[in-house]
Design a protein around this motif. Structure first.
Motif, PDB file in Angstrom:
ATOM      1  N   ALA A  73    -104.671  88.035 -33.463  1.00  0.00           N
ATOM      2  CA  ALA A  73    -104.112  86.795 -34.002  1.00  0.00           C
ATOM      3  C   ALA A  73    -102.607  86.738 -33.762  1.00  0.00           C
ATOM      4  O   ALA A  73    -101.894  87.714 -33.989  1.00  0.00           O
ATOM      5  N   GLY A  74    -102.147  85.576 -33.294  1.00  0.00           N
ATOM      6  CA  GLY A  74    -100.732  85.372 -33.043  1.00  0.00           C
ATOM      7  C   GLY A  74    -100.292  85.676 -31.633  1.00  0.00           C
ATOM      8  O   GLY A  74     -99.153  85.375 -31.260  1.00  0.00           O
ATOM      9  N   GLU A  75    -101.186  86.256 -30.816  1.00  0.00           N
ATOM     10  CA  GLU A  75    -100.791  86.667 -29.471  1.00  0.00           C
ATOM     11  C   GLU A  75    -101.340  85.763 -28.372  1.00  0.00           C
ATOM     12  O   GLU A  75    -101.099  86.012 -27.189  1.00  0.00           O
ATOM     13  N   LEU A  76    -102.068  84.705 -28.732  1.00  0.00           N
ATOM     14  CA  LEU A  76    -102.660  83.835 -27.720  1.00  0.00           C
ATOM     15  C   LEU A  76    -101.699  82.750 -27.250  1.00  0.00           C
ATOM     16  O   LEU A  76    -101.668  82.407 -26.065  1.00  0.00           O
ATOM     17  N   LEU A  77    -100.901  82.223 -28.174  1.00  0.00           N
ATOM     18  CA  LEU A  77    -100.070  81.054 -27.888  1.00  0.00           C
ATOM     19  C   LEU A  77     -98.590  81.368 -28.115  1.00  0.00           C
ATOM     20  O   LEU A  77     -97.860  80.594 -28.716  1.00  0.00           O
ATOM     21  N   THR A  78     -98.147  82.508 -27.647  1.00  0.00           N
ATOM     22  CA  THR A  78     -96.781  82.972 -27.912  1.00  0.00           C
ATOM     23  C   THR A  78     -95.781  82.404 -26.903  1.00  0.00           C
ATOM     24  O   THR A  78     -96.098  82.217 -25.718  1.00  0.00           O
ATOM     25  N   ASP A  79     -94.587  82.132 -27.389  1.00  0.00           N
ATOM     26  CA  ASP A  79     -93.464  81.705 -26.534  1.00  0.00           C
ATOM     27  C   ASP A  79     -93.815  80.502 -25.664  1.00  0.00           C
ATOM     28  O   ASP A  79     -93.373  80.401 -24.504  1.00  0.00           O
ATOM     29  N   GLY A  80     -94.656  79.607 -26.199  1.00  0.00           N
ATOM     30  CA  GLY A  80     -94.992  78.398 -25.457  1.00  0.00           C
ATOM     31  C   GLY A  80     -95.919  78.614 -24.288  1.00  0.00           C
ATOM     32  O   GLY A  80     -96.055  77.730 -23.432  1.00  0.00           O
ATOM     33  N   ARG A  81     -96.557  79.799 -24.231  1.00  0.00           N
ATOM     34  CA  ARG A  81     -97.479  80.075 -23.132  1.00  0.00           C
ATOM     35  C   ARG A  81     -98.844  80.509 -23.659  1.00  0.00           C
ATOM     36  O   ARG A  81     -98.940  81.112 -24.722  1.00  0.00           O
ATOM     37  N   LEU A  82     -99.863  80.189 -22.873  1.00  0.00           N
ATOM     38  CA  LEU A  82    -101.225  80.606 -23.175  1.00  0.00           C
ATOM     39  C   LEU A  82    -101.458  81.950 -22.500  1.00  0.00           C
ATOM     40  O   LEU A  82    -101.501  82.029 -21.267  1.00  0.00           O
ATOM     41  N   SER A  83    -101.582  83.012 -23.330  1.00  0.00           N
ATOM     42  CA  SER A  83    -101.662  84.378 -22.789  1.00  0.00           C
ATOM     43  C   SER A  83    -103.095  84.890 -22.870  1.00  0.00           C
ATOM     44  O   SER A  83    -103.543  85.379 -23.903  1.00  0.00           O
ATOM     45  N   ILE A  84    -103.809  84.761 -21.763  1.00  0.00           N
ATOM     46  CA  ILE A  84    -105.202  85.199 -21.668  1.00  0.00           C
ATOM     47  C   ILE A  84    -105.287  86.373 -20.707  1.00  0.00           C
ATOM     48  O   ILE A  84    -104.982  86.228 -19.517  1.00  0.00           O
ATOM     49  N   PRO A  85    -105.708  87.542 -21.178  1.00  0.00           N
ATOM     50  CA  PRO A  85    -105.778  88.706 -20.290  1.00  0.00           C
ATOM     51  C   PRO A  85    -106.919  88.626 -19.288  1.00  0.00           C
ATOM     52  O   PRO A  85    -106.885  89.241 -18.225  1.00  0.00           O
ATOM     53  N   GLY A  86    -107.951  87.887 -19.601  1.00  0.00           N
ATOM     54  CA  GLY A  86    -109.118  87.764 -18.728  1.00  0.00           C
ATOM     55  C   GLY A  86    -110.166  86.923 -19.422  1.00  0.00           C
ATOM     56  O   GLY A  86    -110.068  86.655 -20.622  1.00  0.00           O
ATOM     57  N   LEU A  87    -111.166  86.467 -18.679  1.00  0.00           N
ATOM     58  CA  LEU A  87    -112.212  85.615 -19.233  1.00  0.00           C
ATOM     59  C   LEU A  87    -113.579  86.192 -18.920  1.00  0.00           C
ATOM     60  O   LEU A  87    -113.915  86.438 -17.754  1.00  0.00           O
ATOM     61  N   GLY A  88    -114.374  86.436 -19.963  1.00  0.00           N
ATOM     62  CA  GLY A  88    -115.768  86.806 -19.776  1.00  0.00           C
ATOM     63  C   GLY A  88    -116.626  85.580 -20.019  1.00  0.00           C
ATOM     64  O   GLY A  88    -116.128  84.499 -20.307  1.00  0.00           O
ATOM     65  N   GLY A  89    -117.934  85.743 -19.900  1.00  0.00           N
ATOM     66  CA  GLY A  89    -118.794  84.606 -20.171  1.00  0.00           C
ATOM     67  C   GLY A  89    -120.199  84.806 -19.685  1.00  0.00           C
ATOM     68  O   GLY A  89    -120.608  85.911 -19.315  1.00  0.00           O
ATOM     69  N   THR A  90    -120.967  83.723 -19.710  1.00  0.00           N
ATOM     70  CA  THR A  90    -122.342  83.767 -19.247  1.00  0.00           C
ATOM     71  C   THR A  90    -122.365  83.975 -17.732  1.00  0.00           C
ATOM     72  O   THR A  90    -121.349  83.843 -17.054  1.00  0.00           O
ATOM     73  N   GLN A  91    -123.554  84.291 -17.211  1.00  0.00           N
ATOM     74  CA  GLN A  91    -123.669  84.615 -15.787  1.00  0.00           C
ATOM     75  C   GLN A  91    -124.653  83.693 -15.085  1.00  0.00           C
ATOM     76  O   GLN A  91    -125.508  84.115 -14.321  1.00  0.00           O
ATOM     77  N   VAL A  92    -124.535  82.404 -15.372  1.00  0.00           N
ATOM     78  CA  VAL A  92    -125.392  81.424 -14.712  1.00  0.00           C
ATOM     79  C   VAL A  92    -124.942  81.254 -13.267  1.00  0.00           C
ATOM     80  O   VAL A  92    -123.747  81.157 -12.988  1.00  0.00           O
ATOM     81  N   GLY A  93    -125.889  81.207 -12.367  1.00  0.00           N
ATOM     82  CA  GLY A  93    -125.536  80.973 -10.974  1.00  0.00           C
ATOM     83  C   GLY A  93    -125.207  79.508 -10.746  1.00  0.00           C
ATOM     84  O   GLY A  93    -126.048  78.633 -10.967  1.00  0.00           O
ATOM     85  N   CYS A  94    -123.982  79.211 -10.332  1.00  0.00           N
ATOM     86  CA  CYS A  94    -123.537  77.827 -10.147  1.00  0.00           C
ATOM     87  C   CYS A  94    -123.682  77.424  -8.681  1.00  0.00           C
ATOM     88  O   CYS A  94    -123.545  78.253  -7.775  1.00  0.00           O
ATOM     89  N   LEU A  95    -123.936  76.131  -8.452  1.00  0.00           N
ATOM     90  CA  LEU A  95    -123.881  75.613  -7.097  1.00  0.00           C
ATOM     91  C   LEU A  95    -122.442  75.717  -6.587  1.00  0.00           C
ATOM     92  O   LEU A  95    -121.499  75.713  -7.384  1.00  0.00           O
ATOM     93  N   PRO A  96    -122.244  75.805  -5.271  1.00  0.00           N
ATOM     94  CA  PRO A  96    -120.889  76.055  -4.734  1.00  0.00           C
ATOM     95  C   PRO A  96    -119.785  75.185  -5.303  1.00  0.00           C
ATOM     96  O   PRO A  96    -118.728  75.716  -5.683  1.00  0.00           O
ATOM     97  N   PRO A  97    -119.950  73.845  -5.426  1.00  0.00           N
ATOM     98  CA  PRO A  97    -118.820  73.062  -5.973  1.00  0.00           C
ATOM     99  C   PRO A  97    -118.456  73.469  -7.408  1.00  0.00           C
ATOM    100  O   PRO A  97    -117.268  73.531  -7.753  1.00  0.00           O
ATOM    101  N   LEU A  98    -119.452  73.745  -8.227  1.00  0.00           N
ATOM    102  CA  LEU A  98    -119.179  74.131  -9.609  1.00  0.00           C
ATOM    103  C   LEU A  98    -118.621  75.547  -9.682  1.00  0.00           C
ATOM    104  O   LEU A  98    -117.760  75.836 -10.506  1.00  0.00           O
TER     105      LEU A  98
END
Length: 479
Positions: free
Chosen positions: A291-316
């Motif tokens: 908490a407090g480290e995501l939106l510091t100094d006016g910047r969005l600080s994301i170390p990486g993104l995980g998520g679901t593993q759905v196979g997307c068509l090339p444009p998506l």
């Protein structure tokens, strides 16, 4: 294959709760046992207390947590401290606004303008907690009896037919057990001890515990600053510009970003997380940081993104990779009322508060098409070969089509529940999966059906755990 005894006990406990009964549950060490129920009266009956006596409420689901926090009469900068306390398994007594839109289910936990709540979720019994968005609760002891510290003590104190979940072998033995500490949060955000308990005892005293909570508030104030943040809201893209040129997203897609501050339900790691969730037409992405480290100094600080593993068509897939790269580049953010702007390397994404960009549909006057049927409160079933079924509301009247039969009925409502009666449907058999959908509709249309609307999606959930996901038939136009 037979289920292990503990799993069978959990299944039985969920059925008891759905039937309106109370269950004695194990809490993690060093907490004593508790009593929970979907009906506050059942908690009081089991404990031998007047049925209308106020009880605490566990807001262990994200939806219940967010609804409660919306009505707390507190400064926003103290809400993260409350989440910190919930993560420490401390109960909270806080002022709540008088508001006609407040959910009816909060009433049993409110007395004289104050609401008592906790987060009862415990991993070994996740199935029980996740089967219910909220539960009423209290310590497990009969009036004038000592708090229960083991399953054996529970069996000795409560009637023989009481449902008791014995999870003693799943918690670490403690030198001393006790009930939850209750802190009181004043309207100005000040913290005091309302009732001593095991947490303040373990901390070395009430003031030590309260000072730790106050220090957390101060630390977040330094990190968050004094400006508004997007935490607690979801935003949808309205424009994307790259090097001064508008960028077109794939057809029928838009960027969705959600921000939240949530307690950490695990023993390790920060006690409160800041969370961001994202999607742009394929996978659901997300990450969490202290908490407090995501939106510091006016910047969005994301170390990486995980998520679901759905196979997307090339444009998506390419669009999703582009969004990942952008979000992890530490873009600047700026909030202007309901509008959020993110910028990095010549790219600017402008987003609008979801409640403004996609306001919720009204319940009445919409043909709600059945998308999935629900069992066990959270298991979704797609009936791909069923005829399209729908339901429509008009004030106190219900009409609909099950796929092979018309149906009608009477409906009454408050702001969180619908009660159906006089539901009439011809006695004509439906074929195959259409019959399963009709059975789900009839099983759902009864008393005390919880309903939620999220833009063009309606969810109906009966106390039995049977329900429906529906979608407004009106087409949605993308900006």
């Amino acid at each position: 294959m037979d289920l292990p005894e503990f799993d069978r006990a959990l299944l039985h406990a969920v059925e008891v709760l759905r039937g309106g009964g109370a269950v004695v549950v194990t809490n993690p060490s060093p907490l004593t046992y508790g009593v929970v129920a979907r009906d506050a009266r059942a908690v009081n009956l089991l404990r031998g207390r007047p049925v209308d006596q106020p009880v605490a409420i566990s807001v262990h689901s994200e939806a219940a947590h967010d609804q409660l926090f919306h009505y707390l009469d507190l400064p926003t900068d103290v809400l993260a401290t409350i989440d910190f306390a919930l993560a420490e398994r401390i109960s909270v007594l806080a002022p709540i606004r008088s508001d006609p839109t407040m959910p009816e289910w909060l009433a049993p936990a409110i007395k004289d303008g104050w609401v008592l709540f906790f987060d009862g979720y415990w991993g070994p019994m996740a199935y029980l907690w996740e089967s219910h968005p909220f539960l009423y609760g209290s310590s497990a002891n009969r009036t004038s009896e000592a708090p229960v510290t083991s399953a054996a003590e529970a069996r000795a104190q409560f009637p023989a037919d009481t449902m008791i979940i014995d999870a003693d072998d799943r918690r670490t033995p403690a030198a001393a057990y006790g009930a939850r500490t209750i802190i009181r949060v004043a309207p100005d955000g000040g913290l005091t001890l309302h009732r001593p308990g095991i947490q303040d005892q373990a901390a070395g005293g009430p003031e030590v515990l309260l000072d730790r909570l106050r220090e957390f508030t101060s630390a977040l104030a330094v990190l968050d600053g004094s400006i508004s943040t997007p935490l607690g809201k979801t935003y949808l893209s309205t424009a994307v510009v790259e090097d001064g040129v508008p960028k077109q997203l794939a057809p029928n897609t838009r960027i969705r970003l959600g921000f939240a501050r949530v307690p950490n339900k695990n023993a390790d790691g920060p006690r409160v997380y800041d969370v961001v969730r994202a999607d742009v037409g394929c996978n659901s992405l997300g990450t969490s940081v202290a908490a407090g480290e995501l939106l510091t100094d006016g910047r969005l600080s994301i170390p990486g993104l995980g998520g679901t593993q759905v196979g997307c068509l090339p444009p998506l897939r390419e669009q999703e990779d582009w969004l990942k790269t952008f979000l992890t580049s530490k873009p600047s953010w700026r909030l202007n009322g309901d509008e959020l702007a993110l910028a990095s390397g010549g790219t600017t994404i402008t987003l609008l508060d979801r409640k403004i960009a996609e306001p919720d549909f009204p319940l009445d006057g919409i043909r709600w098409k059945v998308v999935t049927t629900i069992t066990n409160a959270d298991l979704r079933h797609h009936r791909y070969h069923a005829e399209q079924a729908w339901i429509s509301f008009d004030g106190g009247h219900l009409t609909g089509w099950s796929g092979c039969n018309e149906h009608s009925g009477v409906v009454t409502r408050n702001n969180t529940e619908l009660t159906f009666s006089q539901v009439a449907i011809p006695d004509r058999a439906c074929a195959a999966e259409t019959a399963e959908v009709e059975a789900a509709i009839l099983a759902t249309l009864g008393p005390a059906v919880a309903y939620t609307i999220d833009h063009n999606q309606l969810t109906l959930l009966a106390p039995s755990g049977i329900g429906l996901d529906l979608k407004a038939a009106k087409p949605v136009a993308y900006a």
